[in-house]
Design an enzyme around this catalytic site. Structure first.
Site, PDB file in Angstrom:
ATOM      1  N   ASP A  91     -11.249   2.730   4.548  1.00  0.00           N
ATOM      2  CA  ASP A  91     -11.602   1.320   4.391  1.00  0.00           C
ATOM      3  C   ASP A  91     -13.116   1.100   4.442  1.00  0.00           C
ATOM      4  O   ASP A  91     -13.598   0.006   4.212  1.00  0.00           O
ATOM      5  CB  ASP A  91     -10.950   0.481   5.510  1.00  0.00           C
ATOM      6  CG  ASP A  91      -9.625  -0.122   5.076  1.00  0.00           C
ATOM      7  OD1 ASP A  91      -9.429  -0.307   3.855  1.00  0.00           O
ATOM      8  OD2 ASP A  91      -8.785  -0.397   5.954  1.00  0.00           O
ATOM      9  N   LYS A 146       0.844  -1.203   0.000  1.00  0.00           N
ATOM     10  CA  LYS A 146       0.000   0.000   0.000  1.00  0.00           C
ATOM     11  C   LYS A 146       0.879   1.251   0.000  1.00  0.00           C
ATOM     12  O   LYS A 146       0.589   2.230  -0.713  1.00  0.00           O
ATOM     13  CB  LYS A 146      -0.944  -0.013   1.208  1.00  0.00           C
ATOM     14  CG  LYS A 146      -2.059  -1.048   1.062  1.00  0.00           C
ATOM     15  CD  LYS A 146      -2.826  -1.313   2.357  1.00  0.00           C
ATOM     16  CE  LYS A 146      -3.793  -2.486   2.183  1.00  0.00           C
ATOM     17  NZ  LYS A 146      -4.419  -2.925   3.439  1.00  0.00           N
ATOM     18  N   GLN A 160      -4.491  -1.740   9.824  1.00  0.00           N
ATOM     19  CA  GLN A 160      -4.317  -3.053   9.203  1.00  0.00           C
ATOM     20  C   GLN A 160      -4.798  -4.148  10.162  1.00  0.00           C
ATOM     21  O   GLN A 160      -4.377  -4.198  11.320  1.00  0.00           O
ATOM     22  CB  GLN A 160      -2.835  -3.253   8.832  1.00  0.00           C
ATOM     23  CG  GLN A 160      -2.565  -4.529   8.072  1.00  0.00           C
ATOM     24  CD  GLN A 160      -3.230  -4.552   6.689  1.00  0.00           C
ATOM     25  OE1 GLN A 160      -3.165  -3.587   5.941  1.00  0.00           O
ATOM     26  NE2 GLN A 160      -3.877  -5.656   6.364  1.00  0.00           N
TER      27      GLN A 160
END
Ligand code: NDP
Length: 292
Positions: free
Chosen positions: A121, A54, A98
């Site tokens: 997200d 990422k 994460q």
């Protein structure tokens, strides 16, 4: 029948190229550089790879990024303090935590603490609620990647029966929610299946579009797929150093009309959609991060 390959890697590359231009335009007109802050807790090797990918993808798109690498023994309140600091940091536009988090930390509490405007997200209940109501702010990255793959490969979704295998918050539920909405590359009749679904093969065989997201290598076999169906494989399973999807690719390719590979299907799309969300977050938050 030999299925047409839906090349997620190529589609994601062209989206990232377009995005790079959009980021540059945004930067030129606002003097703001979109920035993603990623939080990585512990030493999980897969998580480390995901976060590194990422970071690299951000750099290529002209998006700034910072990674907060924290010990696996961190307390929940220390982690919440960091999220609070990032929430109020005007140079940070998107925040990514994460997963998975270590056992001593409640994932829901942490994800809920990310301010909805930086929730790239799309895990915050406000953003999920908006998605459910058909007025989304951010679209969740993997489900959005699936939808864009369908659109870019000219698969007609309108009026079709979509069967989703898996009901997770990250893939199964939101992809079902998105494809059932009114709108382009949507308007489907959606069935979401899970481990308690009866007559699973009967369900999957009725799908015009089958989306597999269960995390079991090569679970979907030829008999489970209607001839001519489109098959989207979200699964990523590491088996003896090889990446396998949730679909038995070779045998299902002989019956499906189109199929995504693993790797090179949905995976690259997830990152492209994360970058799009970060640019969108920067646009949403206005022009505060002036370059000096
Ligand atoms: P979860 O483990 O959270 O969910 C799996 C789902 O599959 C559950 O709903 C479970 O049912 C269902 N399931 C499990 N076994 C069966 C079975 N035998 N029959 C029917 N349903 C079953 O997984 P995720 O959604 O997080 O991930 C799914 C896969 O997608 C994984 O391989 C993951 O690595 C991959 N993934 C890929 C991404 C990408 O970018 N390409 C992003 C995110 C995930 P129940 O709810 O009843 O337990």
């Amino acid at each position: 029948m030999t299925a047409r390959l839906i090349d997620g890697k190529a589609i994601a590359a062209s989206i990232r190229e377009r995005l790079k231009n959009s980021v540059a335009e945004f930067q030129n007109s606002t003097n703001v550089t979109p920035k993603l802050a990623a939080i990585l807790v512990g030493e999980d090797p897969a998580s480390q790879v995901y976060v590194r990918n990422k970071e690299q993808a951000c750099a290529k798109a002209g998006i700034a990024s910072e990674v907060h690498r924290l010990s696996g023994t961190i307390t929940q309140s220390e982690l919440l303090d960091l999220v609070a600091r990032l929430n109020s940091d005007k140079t940070v536009h998107g925040i990514l935590v994460q997963l998975p988090l270590p056992k001593q930390i409640n994932e829901t509490t942490v994800l809920d603490s990310v301010t909805p405007l930086k929730d790239v997200d799309c895990f915050h209940p406000e953003n999920v609620g908006r998605l459910a109501q058909g007025r989304p702010r951010f679209l969740p990255c993997t489900p959005h990647g699936v939808q864009v793959l369908l659109r870019e490969s000219n698969v007609n979704v309108d009026g079709t029966h979509v069967v989703v295998l898996g009901r997770s918050e990250i893939v199964g539920k939101p992809v079902g929610l998105m494809l059932v909405q009114k709108g382009e590359t949507a308007n489907a009749t959606v069935t979401i299946c899970h481990s308690r679904t009866r007559n699973l093969t009967e369900m999957t065989r009725s799908a015009d579009i089958l989306i597999a997201a269960i995390g079991k290598p090569e679970f979907v076999t030829r008999e489970m797929v209607k001839p001519g169906a489109v098959v989207i494989d979200v699964g990523i399973n590491r088996v003896e150093d090889k990446l396998l999807g949730d679909v038995a690719f070779d045998e299902v390719s002989s019956v499906a009309s189109a199929i995504t590979p693993v790797p090179g299907g949905v995976g690259p799309m997830t990152i492209a959609m994360l970058l799009e969300n970060t640019l969108m977050a920067a646009k949403l938050q206005g022009t505060v991060n002036k370059i000096t």
